[in-house]
Structures are given as C-alpha cells and as structure tokens.
Scaffold this active site. Sequence first.
Site, short mmCIF file in Angstrom:
data_model
loop_
_atom_site.label_atom_id
_atom_site.label_comp_id
_atom_site.label_asym_id
_atom_site.label_seq_id
_atom_site.Cartn_x
_atom_site.Cartn_y
_atom_site.Cartn_z
N ASN A 157 19.28 63.73 91.15
CA ASN A 157 17.87 64.28 91.09
C ASN A 157 17.87 65.35 92.27
OD1 ASN A 157 17.26 60.93 91.04
ND2 ASN A 157 16.52 62.37 89.41
N VAL B 105 15.18 69.07 96.05
CA VAL B 105 15.22 67.78 95.73
C VAL B 105 14.00 67.85 94.75
CG1 VAL B 105 14.32 65.52 96.37
CG2 VAL B 105 15.60 66.97 98.08
N CYS B 106 14.16 66.95 93.43
CA CYS B 106 13.41 66.88 92.36
C CYS B 106 12.80 65.36 92.30
CB CYS B 106 14.06 67.08 90.92
SG CYS B 106 13.00 66.93 89.53
N ILE B 107 11.79 65.28 92.86
CA ILE B 107 11.22 63.95 92.99
C ILE B 107 9.61 63.78 92.87
CG2 ILE B 107 11.11 63.98 95.59
CD1 ILE B 107 11.62 61.14 95.65
#
Lengths: 246, 172
Positions: B88, B95-97
């Site tokens: 992720n 950061v991909c959250i």
Amino acid sequence: MATDSTTTTFIACIIIGFLVVRWYVSAPQQQIPAGATGTPQSRATASSTGVAGLSSLASELQRPRSRRPVTQGMIEVVQSVAPTLTVEQIRFDLERSGSVEATIDRFLAEGGLPMPPNAQPRAQPAPSSAAGSSSTPATISSSLAFPDLITRYHLETKIGADGLPIEPKLAEDITSAATSSSSPPPPPPPSAAASSSSTGASGKKMKWSGSKEERQAMLRKQREDMILKARRKLEAQLEAEKPSAA
Amino acid sequence: MYKKPSAKGGTAIRRLMTEYKQLINDGPDGISAGPIDEDNFFEWECLIQGPEDTPFEGGVFPATLTFPKDYPLSPPTMKFTCEMFHPNVYKDGTVCISILHPPGDDPNMYESASERWSPIQSVEKILISVMSMLAEPNDESGANIDACKVWRNDRAEYGRIVKANVRKTLGL
C-alpha cells in the site's frame, strides 16, 4: 393556383429553415450578438458585421471551446489514483476527455498519460510506474536512494561504544560537512545535542513546553532516542544471528 | 477577500498546534511526530516504529506529512522518506490508505465513507492506521504492484526484502 402557392411557401420554409440551422451550427451559441435575434436576414447582416470582432474573439475562445472545463477536484481525484503523474499531464488529458473516469481508464490501460506538448521536459515520473511494474522485485529496492537515519540525523557520534568504529573527532567532521552540504535537516541546537547525549534511551514521556526552541529540542531528542534504541537493538540482534549463520 | 486565506490558515495552525501538543504530552508508543520547523506548521516529520511480529519489527521509518491549508477539512498526504516495500505504499513513498483519502466520491468504490478522512480524524489516528497497515497490508487497494505480488505469492521473499530495508534505514 392555391396548391402552387402553398408548395412554394413550403419549399421556401424548408430553405429558410435549412439556412437557419446551418448558420446556428457554424456559429457557436455564445458568440451570437445580442441584437441578432430577428429574422434570418437581420441575423445574416448582424453576423456579417460581427465577423471582424468575432474572428478575434474566436482565437481566444478556441481553447475553452475545444477543451472542457477542468476543476481542481477532478485533478485531485485522478492524482489520488495516479500519484506518479504531474498535474499538467492530468489537466491535459482531462481537458481532452472531460471525464475523470475516462482519464483514469486511459491511465490504467496505458500505464501513463502523454505529456502536454508545451510542458518542460522534467524527470518523467510517469513511465516509472509502467516500467517498474514489469521489472523484477529485486531491482526496485535499489531504485530510490535515501540516506539512512544515522546520516540524516547526524547520529554518527552518538552510536556509542558498541557502534561503528568511527572516532568522535572524525565523526564530527562528517557531521559538520553533512550539515553544511544538506539543508533539510536543520542543525541541532546546542542544548539538544548536550541533553540527548547525557540521558539514555529512557525518558520517553515529554512535557509540553512553552518555548519553541525547547519543544524542537525535545522532539529532536525523542527522535534520536527512538532511532538509537532501534539501532542498538537491531545491532545486537544481528550480532546474535552471526555465529549461527557462519 | 484578502483576509480569507490567512484566517483559514489560522484555523489549520491552531488545530495542528493542538494535535502537536497532544502528541508530545500523551503520544502513543512507537510514534514521534512534529513540525520539521515550527515556522512552517504544514510540514511534519514523523517516525514510526515497525509493529512487532511483522518483518518490519525493530525498524524505524521516517515519513513526512504535508498538510493542506484547509487542514482539518482536507487530509494531509504522507510520504515515507525511506525505502519501503509494502503493497500500500507507492514506489515514491506515498502512502495509500483509506484514512488519507478525502470523503466524497470514491473512484474505486471499495472504501466506505466512514473509513475515509474527516475532520474528526487526527495525525495520531493516521499514524496508528499506518502502523496497522504495515502489519496487515490491504491487497485490494494495491499501490505497489510488485510488492502486492510478492506479498501474495512469496511471503518469505517479502520478509527478506522488508528486513533488508529495515537494516538499510538504520544504517546497518
């Protein structure tokens, strides 16, 4: 004779209707002058007089007419899906497609978007995602170079007795050289350096302080403690693993 | 007209100051966060400890948080400034959250609105979410395809790469 006149009226109507439709199609709606809402004849004269003004307008209006409006929100949506793309790339493609979905579909299908023609050639981030995904995992880990935390926070001197065999004097030289060459990590205030070397890895809980300098020093010390603690632990762990590996 | 942006920035700074104070006084273990320079409250640096019982254990990972001027309304962006091999996390460290995604329309349709950013979230919650993301990657929303593949197919290799990055980040 009666039928004859209705036929001519009918044909005339068709011809006039055709001319009106043609005129509407050729001239965009927003360019119609305010007075040009009468008969076809008066419109024709209005448009012919307006031609000179319109042609200059047309060059200005060409951009928004051929491209579609792009909002910041649309760009952000695309960017959240494709952070490797530049804003110019996204804007360029959104102007072409007019739809977030179409642009994202194109990005996903092609692995990137074309650069706008007048953009300055930069370090192109777009192809990296396309090229990177096809390469093997082993090569990725070395694609980006980051300085390690010890160098970044200038902790060479504080690694301690069981750390790297750097002499304090030499390490100081390294630190001063690093601080003068790299700007992002600000050089530590003298109070921070002094306090962090005197106390150990304990003292995790901090108190909010009114002074800005004190706060920054505390934050810095917290970070250094965290890094040094982790490093010592890992170092001990690696040391313990060594004999079994050999 | 001239005052509006500064008033907005004022709200953001006040909020960030409160969060900073809270993090200093009563921050969770394994997390350190604060402005890089207090003259610019919109750029933070944070350190996150790798969660235990994961390949990230023992590591300390630096990241930057960049806040928008209308901060509590829009989420910050977070970027690791170390090598990070995680499904992720994009290759550039972003950061991909879900908590970092603004509410509103979701092009991928896999996140519920409650998971996403809202002004009731905070830096602390983001960092805790990122810590749990390190422990449990979400391979439905992969950002790094290679990491996704390795994580799914070859867990041992994934652990090896992550551990190598942990050592590299700490200069060992």
